[in-house]
Design an enzyme around this catalytic site. Structure first.
Site, PDB file in Angstrom:
ATOM      1  CD  GLU A  44      -0.413  -0.661   6.727  1.00  0.00           C
ATOM      2  OE1 GLU A  44      -0.272  -1.589   7.536  1.00  0.00           O
ATOM      3  OE2 GLU A  44       0.111  -0.643   5.604  1.00  0.00           O
ATOM      4  NE  ARG A 269       7.748   2.359  -1.482  1.00  0.00           N
ATOM      5  CZ  ARG A 269       6.768   2.222  -0.596  1.00  0.00           C
ATOM      6  NH1 ARG A 269       5.565   1.875  -0.980  1.00  0.00           N
ATOM      7  NH2 ARG A 269       6.996   2.417   0.681  1.00  0.00           N
ATOM      8  CE  LYS A 279       4.501   3.255   7.458  1.00  0.00           C
ATOM      9  NZ  LYS A 279       3.147   2.758   7.571  1.00  0.00           N
TER      10      LYS A 279
HETATM   11  P1  ATP Z   1       6.301   0.954   4.282  1.00  0.00           P
HETATM   12  O1  ATP Z   1       6.347   0.196   2.990  1.00  0.00           O
HETATM   13  O2  ATP Z   1       7.563   1.657   4.633  1.00  0.00           O
HETATM   14  O3  ATP Z   1       5.715   0.166   5.423  1.00  0.00           O
HETATM   15  P2  ATP Z   1       3.756   1.980   3.601  1.00  0.00           P
HETATM   16  O4  ATP Z   1       3.612   2.286   2.172  1.00  0.00           O
HETATM   17  O5  ATP Z   1       3.174   0.688   4.076  1.00  0.00           O
HETATM   18  O6  ATP Z   1       5.268   2.133   4.023  1.00  0.00           O
HETATM   19  P3  ATP Z   1       1.607   3.546   4.599  1.00  0.00           P
HETATM   20  O7  ATP Z   1       1.385   4.036   5.975  1.00  0.00           O
HETATM   21  O8  ATP Z   1       0.733   2.483   4.071  1.00  0.00           O
HETATM   22  O9  ATP Z   1       3.130   3.109   4.503  1.00  0.00           O
HETATM   23  O10 ATP Z   1       1.635   4.767   3.605  1.00  0.00           O
HETATM   24  C1  ATP Z   1       0.628   5.731   3.501  1.00  0.00           C
HETATM   25  C2  ATP Z   1       0.647   6.318   2.125  1.00  0.00           C
HETATM   26  O11 ATP Z   1       1.944   6.820   1.810  1.00  0.00           O
HETATM   27  C3  ATP Z   1       0.336   5.248   1.098  1.00  0.00           C
HETATM   28  O12 ATP Z   1      -0.597   5.781   0.187  1.00  0.00           O
HETATM   29  C4  ATP Z   1       1.656   4.967   0.442  1.00  0.00           C
HETATM   30  O13 ATP Z   1       1.478   4.606  -0.882  1.00  0.00           O
HETATM   31  C5  ATP Z   1       2.398   6.298   0.592  1.00  0.00           C
HETATM   32  N1  ATP Z   1       3.838   6.075   0.628  1.00  0.00           N
HETATM   33  C6  ATP Z   1       4.533   5.328   1.508  1.00  0.00           C
HETATM   34  N2  ATP Z   1       5.845   5.302   1.193  1.00  0.00           N
HETATM   35  C7  ATP Z   1       5.988   6.064   0.084  1.00  0.00           C
HETATM   36  C8  ATP Z   1       7.091   6.435  -0.747  1.00  0.00           C
HETATM   37  N3  ATP Z   1       8.333   6.014  -0.497  1.00  0.00           N
HETATM   38  N4  ATP Z   1       6.860   7.243  -1.805  1.00  0.00           N
HETATM   39  C9  ATP Z   1       5.606   7.687  -2.073  1.00  0.00           C
HETATM   40  N5  ATP Z   1       4.531   7.374  -1.335  1.00  0.00           N
HETATM   41  C10 ATP Z   1       4.700   6.572  -0.269  1.00  0.00           C
HETATM   42 MG    MG Z   2       1.176   0.347   3.246  1.00  0.00          MG
END
Ligand code: ATP
Ligand code: MG
Length: 581
Positions: A44, A269, A279
């Site tokens: 995102e 994760r 984030k």
């Molecule tokens: P946050 O929870 O910090 O807002 P997010 O998961 O919403 O992060 P996205 O931009 O949706 O952030 O993430 C893009 C991809 O990265 C998704 O497929 C997500 O599952 C993966 N991702 C994000 N954070 C992690 C993590 N800590 N470990 C592994 N994969 C991750």
């Molecule tokens: Mg997300």
């Protein structure tokens, strides 16, 4: 790539292929998806990428590469109010830096808005979606809890015609934000709360970073995500564990519409000690000025790590080593440092800098004489070449390499003791000059002209070897020494009423004024180097013509322990390696 080769490449050092790759191999063996492998990395664009995303990037692009497939970069940009072009650009740069290659497959969920809208109308026509007038708060209330079933909205049984009409008028902008939503008609008593008539569309009179004001209704993330994967023909939709419960909804959307259905596989994760990887929290650190920006070298963002000097190869190695687990766990930050050190050890030249200088005057060295020593830039790897290092009567050495009262087994400099100046000469300390406060301000020494090149002239042993720079040739520099951004292993562990900010490490940055050998001043911003005996450093973009700035990427501690076994010259370096300041 041959299947067995893929298996080898995918293998974790000790446990063979991880469960995701094993499943992909099964799918290929059974001919599912016609043997295709197509993944995507779907951020995102509402923040900068961090270490956790690195895991996902390495997985998605790695799997595609290993199986001869493709990986898309797709921006899941369904939220107009939180997304910005700045984030899109940084994400592109970071993915490319890590080695992600998406060719012409850069996609945006917003490119599918028209198609998603058509799918929504189809759901309405099938009697599988309805327009609801309940407020957001009422919807929450009606949803029930984990232990209690939800209640049906009074608007749930509107006719198809009425729903279609209302939905079209939602799109046409006839209603205010929050006045109506489109919901899936599934099951208000499902044990899975996600399935209790989830919202598919909401009204947002907001400008979108790509579609501008074309839309005032926006599809929800869950609805958009699974359909975007379907539209792109993704075979394996790899996502983190928190989406396990959403899978049932994705299945419902795709199967109800009867469209192509990717296989979702969830993985754990990444969490890392002394670090936050949310984030929201990272945004807070930046907005409130706890760090100097997204690319502050203390940040776990990819741009922060890059600026710190972390090479992408080391980050990829880290992602390989941590492996793919199905259950959440916390990885030690030192594991990352280990990977960084290991790569830098083999790939950086070694030059000399003094971070806490103390002046040395060599009394028997001619006043105006300057010798140029040709020194190798790596003790073992000739390919790093050599450079010229000036030597003169006045030098700087590290304050920590001298003791007025040396402890036992201290092999560096002290009154009366002899030490080797790296690749130059043996010197003996004759006198330590103290200032009014009792602090050593200067060392008066003599050198042995017969020990040129640091070779013993008569077989006498000199155990300590220290680094140095010529005082009149030295280039002053700003050196930024970083510690952990947080003082505790789990920054999210806060006491009642506290926040993760209470766990910030007040000493995460120490700035010192160091002295560099001239060749170091020639480096370009982003160049990585080892300062001998001190650690790995990276030239920062803040550098000016007159003042180079270096970030310490990582200390030498572990590397030096290894070297010490190999070389009898080294001694006592652990103190230095731990950071001079
Ligand atoms: P946050 O929870 O910090 O807002 P997010 O998961 O919403 O992060 P996205 O931009 O949706 O952030 O993430 C893009 C991809 O990265 C998704 O497929 C997500 O599952 C993966 N991702 C994000 N954070 C992690 C993590 N800590 N470990 C592994 N994969 C991750
Ligand atoms: Mg997300």
């Amino acid at each position: 790539m041959e299947e067995h080769e893929a298996a080898n490449n995918a293998a974790h050092p000790t446990t063979g292929p991880d469960f995701i790759r094993a499943r992909i191999m099964d799918d290929r063996a059974s001919g599912r998806f016609d043997g295709r492998v197509h993944t995507r990395f779907p951020p995102e664009p509402n923040g900068y990428l961090h270490l956790g995303h690195a895991k996902s990037i390495c997985l998605n692009f790695g799997v595609a590469r290993e199986f001869g497939g493709q990986c898309n970069l797709r921006f899941d940009d369904t939220n107009p109010t939180k997304e910005e072009t700045e984030y899109v650009e940084s994400i592109r740069e970071d993915v490319r830096w890590l080695g992600g290659e998406w060719e012409d497959r850069e996609f945006y969920a917003s490119d599918y808005f028209e198609q998603l809208y058509a799918y929504a109308e189809r759901l309405i026509q099938m009697g599988k979606a309805y327009v609801d007038d309940l407020s957001a708060e009422e919807i929450r209330e009606y949803r029930g809890t984990l232990t209690q079933p939800g209640r049906e909205s009074p608007w749930r049984n509107r006719s198809v015609e009425e729903n279609l009409d209302l939905f079209r008028r939602m799109r046409a902008g006839e209603f205010a934000d929050g006045e109506k939503v489109l919901r899936a008609k599934i099951d208000m008593s499902s044990p899975n709360v996600v399935m209790r008539d989830p919202t598919l569309y909401r009204i947002r009179h907001a400008e979108h970073h790509r579609t501008g004001n074309a839309w005032c209704i926006y599809p929800m993330y869950d609805y958009t995500h699974c359909l975007s994967d379907s539209i792109e023909g993704v075979t394996h939709s790899l996502c983190t564990l928190e989406f396990v419960n959403n899978r049932e909804l994705y299945d419902w959307v795709l199967d109800t519409l009867g469209v192509y259905h990717p296989q979702q596989i969830e993985f754990a994760r990444l969490n890392v000690t002394y670090t936050v990887l949310s984030k929201r929290k990272l945004i807070q650190l930046v907005r409130e000025g706890h760090v100097k920006g997204w690319d502050d070298p203390r940040m776990p963002t990819l741009c922060g790590l890059r600026r710190r000097g972390v090479p992408p190869e080391a980050l990829r190695e880290f992602c390989t080593r941590i492996g793919m687990a199905r259950a959440d766990s916390i990885v030690e930050y030192s594991m990352l440092e280990f990977c960084v050190r290991e790569w830098l050890n083999d790939h950086t030249p070694r030059l000399m800098a003094v971070l806490d200088p103390i002046k040395v005057v060599i009394e028997n060295y001619p006043e105006d004489q300057v010798e140029m020593f040709d020194m190798p830039c790596h003790p073992e790897e000739a390919s790093f070449g050599s450079r010229k290092v000036p030597f003169s009567r006045e030098l700087y050495i590290e304050r920590d390499d001298f003791r007025l009262e040396p402890p036992k087994k201290y092999h560096r400099l002290s009154p009366g003791a002899e030490v080797r100046l790296r690749y130059a000469y043996f010197i003996t300390c004759r006198e330590a000059v103290l200032d009014k406060t009792g602090r050593v301000s200067e060392l008066r020494c003599t050198y042995d002209p017969e020990s040129r090149g640091g070779q013993s002239p008569d077989g006498r042993k000199v155990k300590g070897t220290i680094h140095w720079v010529s005082a009149s040739h030295a280039v002053p520099a700003e050196i930024r020494l970083y510690g952990q951004l947080f003082a505790v292993e789990n920054p999210n562990d806060v006491s009642e009423g506290g926040t993760f900010l209470d766990n910030l490490n007040p000493d995460s940055l120490t700035v010192v004024r160091g002295m560099l050998e001239p060749a170091l001043a020639q480096l370009k911003s982003g160049d990585r180097v080892q300062f001998e005996r001190l650690g790995y450093f990276c030239k920062d973009s803040d550098s000016t013509e007159t003042l180079p700035v270096f970030n310490r990427t990582v200390t030498l501690r572990d590397t030096w322990a290894k070297l010490e076994k190999r070389s009898t010259q080294a001694s006592g370096h652990d103190l230095l390696a731990a950071g001079v300041a």
